[in-house]
Scaffold this motif. Structure first.
Motif, short mmCIF file in Angstrom:
data_model
loop_
_atom_site.label_atom_id
_atom_site.label_comp_id
_atom_site.label_asym_id
_atom_site.label_seq_id
_atom_site.Cartn_x
_atom_site.Cartn_y
_atom_site.Cartn_z
N LEU A 39 0.82 -1.21 0.00
CA LEU A 39 0.00 0.00 0.00
C LEU A 39 0.86 1.26 0.00
O LEU A 39 0.43 2.30 -0.50
CB LEU A 39 -0.94 0.00 1.21
CG LEU A 39 -2.12 -0.97 1.11
CD1 LEU A 39 -2.88 -1.02 2.43
CD2 LEU A 39 -3.03 -0.59 -0.03
N VAL A 42 2.49 1.42 -4.14
CA VAL A 42 1.47 0.77 -4.98
C VAL A 42 1.95 0.55 -6.41
O VAL A 42 1.59 -0.44 -7.04
CB VAL A 42 0.14 1.55 -4.96
CG1 VAL A 42 -0.58 1.35 -3.67
CG2 VAL A 42 0.34 3.00 -5.26
N THR A 46 1.93 -2.99 -8.19
CA THR A 46 1.25 -3.27 -9.46
C THR A 46 2.20 -3.98 -10.42
O THR A 46 1.83 -5.00 -11.03
CB THR A 46 0.74 -1.96 -10.10
OG1 THR A 46 -0.21 -1.37 -9.23
CG2 THR A 46 0.11 -2.21 -11.45
N THR A 106 -7.01 -3.05 -15.44
CA THR A 106 -7.67 -1.99 -14.67
C THR A 106 -8.99 -1.59 -15.33
O THR A 106 -10.00 -1.41 -14.64
CB THR A 106 -6.74 -0.77 -14.54
OG1 THR A 106 -5.54 -1.18 -13.89
CG2 THR A 106 -7.39 0.34 -13.76
N SER A 156 -4.76 5.54 -13.62
CA SER A 156 -5.19 4.75 -12.46
C SER A 156 -4.63 3.33 -12.50
O SER A 156 -4.56 2.67 -11.46
CB SER A 156 -6.71 4.71 -12.39
OG SER A 156 -7.26 4.11 -13.54
N TYR A 159 -1.83 2.29 -9.98
CA TYR A 159 -2.02 2.02 -8.56
C TYR A 159 -3.21 1.13 -8.23
O TYR A 159 -3.26 0.55 -7.15
CB TYR A 159 -2.14 3.33 -7.78
CG TYR A 159 -3.26 4.22 -8.22
CD1 TYR A 159 -4.54 4.06 -7.73
CD2 TYR A 159 -3.03 5.26 -9.12
CE1 TYR A 159 -5.57 4.88 -8.15
CE2 TYR A 159 -4.05 6.09 -9.53
CZ TYR A 159 -5.31 5.89 -9.04
OH TYR A 159 -6.33 6.70 -9.45
N VAL A 160 -4.17 0.96 -9.12
CA VAL A 160 -5.39 0.23 -8.77
C VAL A 160 -5.09 -1.24 -8.48
O VAL A 160 -5.45 -1.76 -7.42
CB VAL A 160 -6.44 0.37 -9.89
CG1 VAL A 160 -7.58 -0.63 -9.70
CG2 VAL A 160 -6.99 1.78 -9.91
N ALA A 163 -2.96 -1.67 -5.39
CA ALA A 163 -3.72 -1.39 -4.16
C ALA A 163 -4.65 -2.54 -3.83
O ALA A 163 -4.75 -2.97 -2.67
CB ALA A 163 -4.50 -0.09 -4.32
N SER A 166 -2.55 -5.48 -2.62
CA SER A 166 -2.02 -5.22 -1.28
C SER A 166 -3.11 -5.30 -0.21
O SER A 166 -2.89 -5.82 0.88
CB SER A 166 -1.37 -3.84 -1.24
OG SER A 166 -0.30 -3.79 -2.15
N LEU A 167 -4.31 -4.79 -0.54
CA LEU A 167 -5.43 -4.91 0.41
C LEU A 167 -5.81 -6.36 0.62
O LEU A 167 -6.14 -6.77 1.75
CB LEU A 167 -6.63 -4.11 -0.10
CG LEU A 167 -6.53 -2.59 0.04
CD1 LEU A 167 -7.68 -1.92 -0.69
CD2 LEU A 167 -6.53 -2.20 1.51
#
Length: 196
Positions: A39, A42, A46, A106, A156, A159-160, A163, A166-167
């Motif tokens: 996070l 990011v 990715t 993405t 985007s 990082y999408v 992220a 990572s989440l």
């Protein structure tokens, strides 16, 4: 059995089970730390995700090709060869163009958010079941996520995916950590009550 003290009175099976839950908690800590690092970085998460995805496709394709060659006389030989070749080709493309792959995935994720949100929203309005509020909220959040990702696409894509990955690591790690700590506690309580 009565001669065992509470501290050293654990049976070998309970001690082994407690160690297993401890290892599960350690794995959870590692995943939580990896999720937090992901996070923070990011873009690197990715890129790492895309490279991992590419290698998995490539290795899976090679294994599928070996399996297809071993089953030459079967009726699914050509189907297995085609699937393996597609996996190998996709793996090569992902490894050579990780940024373009991240952008494509993405956009795909954003379209999934949008369509899933629309279906949930419509379903909530039409059905009006007992979970009406939660389903409506899920639909609105899905639409908002899809719009937010698409509004800033292709930037985007940097990082999408990182992220989300990572989440996922963070929440899986928290789940394993809770399971490991809780499992050790349950083993301890069961063993203490058995000794007493």
């Amino acid at each position: 059995m009565t001669g065992r003290s509470r501290t050293s009175g654990r049976s070998p099976a309970a001690a082994k089970l407690g160690r297993s839950f401890g290892l599960l908690a350690i794995l959870g800590i590692i995943l939580v730390l990896a999720g937090i690092v992901g996070l923070i970085y990011v873009a690197a998460a990715t890129l790492t995700t895309m490279l991992l995805f590419g290698w998995l496709l490539l290795i899976g394709g090679l294994v599928g090709l070996v399996h297809a060659v071993q089953s030459r006389g079967s009726s699914f030989f050509w189907l297995a060869v085609i699937v393996a070749a597609l996996n190998i080709a996709a793996g090569v493309v992902v490894l050579r163009l990780p940024d373009a792959t991240a952008a494509a995935l993405t956009m795909f994720a954003a379209l999934l958010f949008l369509t899933g949100g629309l279906f949930r929203l419509a379903g909530a309005v039409v059905v009006r079941g007992p979970q009406f509020g939660w389903t409506l909220l899920q639909g609105v959040i899905g639409i908002l996520l899809g719009v937010l990702v698409l509004a800033n696409w292709p930037e985007s894509s940097l990082y999408v995916i990182g992220a989300f990955f990572s989440l996922e690591l963070l929440f899986d790690g928290l789940g394993l950590l809770a399971m490991g700590i809780g499992g050790r506690g349950v083993v301890g309580m069961v063993e203490d009550s058995r000794v007493a």
